[in-house]
Design an enzyme around this catalytic site. Structure first.
Site, PDB file in Angstrom:
ATOM      1  N   GLY A  11       0.832  -1.210   0.000  1.00 51.79           N
ATOM      2  CA  GLY A  11       0.000   0.000   0.000  1.00 51.79           C
ATOM      3  C   GLY A  11       0.863   1.256   0.000  1.00 51.79           C
ATOM      4  CB  ILE A  13       1.616   4.509   4.707  1.00 47.37           C
ATOM      5  CG1 ILE A  13       0.681   5.682   4.443  1.00 47.37           C
ATOM      6  CG2 ILE A  13       2.578   4.843   5.844  1.00 47.37           C
ATOM      7  CD1 ILE A  13      -0.292   5.995   5.566  1.00 47.37           C
ATOM      8  CG  LEU A  60      -5.389  -8.406   8.271  1.00 44.36           C
ATOM      9  CD1 LEU A  60      -6.010  -7.055   8.602  1.00 44.36           C
ATOM     10  CD2 LEU A  60      -4.155  -8.674   9.128  1.00 44.36           C
ATOM     11  CE  LYS A  85      -5.818   4.293   2.418  1.00 40.57           C
ATOM     12  NZ  LYS A  85      -6.056   5.713   2.066  1.00 40.57           N
ATOM     13  CB  SER A 125      -6.083   7.434  11.689  1.00 42.23           C
ATOM     14  OG  SER A 125      -6.645   8.582  11.084  1.00 42.23           O
ATOM     15  CE1 TYR A 149      -9.960   5.915   9.151  1.00 42.43           C
ATOM     16  CE2 TYR A 149      -9.488   3.618   8.632  1.00 42.43           C
ATOM     17  CZ  TYR A 149      -9.051   4.907   8.929  1.00 42.43           C
ATOM     18  OH  TYR A 149      -7.709   5.179   8.997  1.00 42.43           O
ATOM     19  CE  LYS A 153      -6.816   2.806  11.098  1.00 44.00           C
ATOM     20  NZ  LYS A 153      -5.768   1.819  10.782  1.00 44.00           N
ATOM     21  CG  ASP A 295     -14.573  17.037   5.993  1.00 47.04           C
ATOM     22  OD1 ASP A 295     -14.098  15.916   6.231  1.00 47.04           O
ATOM     23  OD2 ASP A 295     -14.599  17.522   4.859  1.00 47.04           O
TER      24      ASP A 295
HETATM   25  C1  WQD Z   1      -8.581  16.938   3.489  1.00 43.66           C
HETATM   26  C2  WQD Z   1      -9.272  18.286   3.327  1.00 43.66           C
HETATM   27  C3  WQD Z   1     -11.634  18.095   3.027  1.00 43.66           C
HETATM   28  C4  WQD Z   1     -11.389  16.035  -0.861  1.00 43.66           C
HETATM   29  C5  WQD Z   1      -8.900  11.483   5.780  1.00 43.66           C
HETATM   30  C6  WQD Z   1      -9.507  10.463   6.687  1.00 43.66           C
HETATM   31  C7  WQD Z   1      -8.550  10.144   7.800  1.00 43.66           C
HETATM   32  C8  WQD Z   1      -7.188   9.786   7.234  1.00 43.66           C
HETATM   33  C9  WQD Z   1      -6.663  10.866   6.311  1.00 43.66           C
HETATM   34  C10 WQD Z   1      -6.992   7.422   7.167  1.00 43.66           C
HETATM   35  C11 WQD Z   1     -10.590  18.365   4.088  1.00 43.66           C
HETATM   36  C12 WQD Z   1     -10.984  18.660   1.774  1.00 43.66           C
HETATM   37  C13 WQD Z   1     -11.076  16.653   0.335  1.00 43.66           C
HETATM   38  C14 WQD Z   1     -12.033  16.784  -1.883  1.00 43.66           C
HETATM   39  C15 WQD Z   1     -11.985  18.726  -0.466  1.00 43.66           C
HETATM   40  N1  WQD Z   1      -7.241   8.549   6.531  1.00 43.66           N
HETATM   41  N2  WQD Z   1     -11.374  17.974   0.526  1.00 43.66           N
HETATM   42  N3  WQD Z   1     -12.306  18.106  -1.640  1.00 43.66           N
HETATM   43  O1  WQD Z   1     -10.645  13.986   5.690  1.00 43.66           O
HETATM   44  O2  WQD Z   1      -8.581  15.154   6.624  1.00 43.66           O
HETATM   45  O3  WQD Z   1      -8.682  12.659   6.484  1.00 43.66           O
HETATM   46  O4  WQD Z   1      -7.661  11.040   5.288  1.00 43.66           O
HETATM   47  O5  WQD Z   1      -6.661   7.271   8.302  1.00 43.66           O
HETATM   48  O6  WQD Z   1      -9.077   9.053   8.505  1.00 43.66           O
HETATM   49  O7  WQD Z   1     -10.671  11.033   7.263  1.00 43.66           O
HETATM   50  O8  WQD Z   1      -8.457  13.975   4.405  1.00 43.66           O
HETATM   51  O9  WQD Z   1      -7.883  14.372   2.061  1.00 43.66           O
HETATM   52  O10 WQD Z   1     -10.221  13.567   2.617  1.00 43.66           O
HETATM   53  O11 WQD Z   1      -9.548  15.923   3.193  1.00 43.66           O
HETATM   54  O12 WQD Z   1     -12.247  19.917  -0.280  1.00 43.66           O
HETATM   55  O13 WQD Z   1     -12.351  16.277  -3.002  1.00 43.66           O
HETATM   56  O14 WQD Z   1      -9.603  18.446   1.942  1.00 43.66           O
HETATM   57  O15 WQD Z   1     -12.865  18.761   3.308  1.00 43.66           O
HETATM   58  O16 WQD Z   1     -10.724  19.708   4.566  1.00 43.66           O
HETATM   59  P1  WQD Z   1      -9.186  14.036   5.841  1.00 43.66           P
HETATM   60  P2  WQD Z   1      -9.036  14.394   2.985  1.00 43.66           P
END
Ligand code: WQD
Length: 333
Positions: A11, A13, A60, A85, A125, A149, A153, A295
């Protein structure tokens, strides 16, 4: 030379962590069910490092296949990335997520115990900080979740903590990632999600490439520098190096440690768009859309514990993250 089993090692990471483990002198064995990655990533890890990496296609939920790995390889520790995830998918299919992530990890720990391997570095996370904690996030804050999800965690952090309480011979590192982005400088490995990306950076990359027409910005009325969501983006290579530091610590300590892996600074969606346009030389068309459920406005790490306990801090900046992401995107278009 210690051998580390990396579950989910093909994957995003996981593959970057395999590269850094090999560079740090560890032996690496990869286990992956290939549900969200490809087997050729193992070859790319071998190309980058010049080392051989045994690969087991295993799940798993398939205990005999995991048992075989521990019978055939002398595993000293496990870095456990394998898991589902996708936040949205977890809401639609909660049982799939609880079974795969929670039951699957319990299976893994039982096999580890059977083979007297009691050192685990777990991929947690920042999502466990939930919606109500102030920034910067510190490891002692209460945890919660807004989706299955995230609850897997939260539950797995508790399960692994209880495992150590019952058997103090365990060494458990619970690493809370913020937002990993970027790619290895070779451009050979990077973030390559199947289908339409959920996360911001792979979506922006597809827009820059011209494969997607426009980025939807989920809300511009948050209480942030420009109204858009602020996150702690960390270069995936820095994140991988954080795992090397965590492994080193885990081999010399028993107990449970929770550690944030972030940069300690936040970047907004609009700021990220500008940075990516600068790195790629491409325009990123976007449109403001309604907020996305679940969010938070702002999320970034307190990084003091990682520095004090592991002697680790992130080194790469947003421009480097975007440059490395764009190189991978172009090379794998
Ligand atoms: C980042 C920012 C969105 C997409 C997620 C998971 C978290 C972890 C990391 C696993 C936010 C904005 C996003 C888009 C946008 N994953 N956005 N348009 O939500 O912080 O975290 O990934 O562990 O569990 O929740 O990351 O990249 O989805 O969003 O405006 O098409 O970008 O609102 O502010 P997030 P993200």
């Amino acid at each position: 030379m210690k051998t580390i089993l990396v579950t989910g090692g093909t994957g995003f990471i996981g593959s970057h962590t395999c590269v850094e483990l090999l560079k740090a002198g560890y032996q690496v064995v990869v286990m992956d069910n290939l549900s969200n990655s490809k087997a050729d990533v193992v070859k790319k890890i071998e190309t980058i490092t010049g080392r051989t990496v045994p690969f087991y296609r295993a799940d798993l939920l398939d205990v005999p296949s995991m048992d075989r790995i521990f019978r055939e390889q002398k595993i000293d520790a496990v870095i456990h990335f394998a898991g589902l995830k996708a936040v949205g998918e977890s809401v639609e299919k909660p049982l799939l997520y609880y079974q795969n992530n929670v039951s699957g990890t319990i299976n893994l720990c039982e096999v580890m115990h059977k083979h007297d391997c009691k050192t685990i570095v777990f991929s947690s996370s920042a999502t466990v900080y939930g919606m109500h904690n102030p920034v910067p996030m510190t490891e002692d804050m209460p945890t919660s979740a807004t989706n299955p999800y995230g609850y897997t965690k939260v539950m797995l952090e508790q399960i692994l903590t209880d495992l150590h309480t019952a058997d103090p011979a365990w060494s458990v590192m619970l690493l809370r990632y913020f937002n990993p982005i970027g790619a290895h400088e070779s451009g050979l490995i990077g973030e390559n999600p199947n289908g339409i990306p959920n996360n911001l950076l792979p979506y922006i990359a597809q827009v820059a490439l011209g494969k997607l027409p426009c980025l939807g910005v989920f809300g511009d009325d948050y209480d942030t520098v420009d109204g858009t969501g602020v996150r702690d983006y960390i270069h995936v290579v820095d994140l991988a190096l954080g795992h090397i530091a965590a492994c080193r610590y885990a081999f010399s300590h028993k107990g449970v440690e929770i550690v944030n892996l972030g940069t300690g600074s936040g970047t907004s969606v609009l700021q990220m768009i500008k940075a990516y346009e600068k790195a790629s030389g491409r325009a990123i068309p976007f449109a403001i859309r309604p907020r996305r459920a679940g969010d938070v406005a702002t999320c970034y790490a307190d990084t003091q514990k990682a520095k004090d306990l592991l002697g680790w801090t992130a080194q790469r900046d947003i421009d480097q993250m975007c440059k490395d992401s764009w190189r991978f995107t172009v090379q794998n278009a």
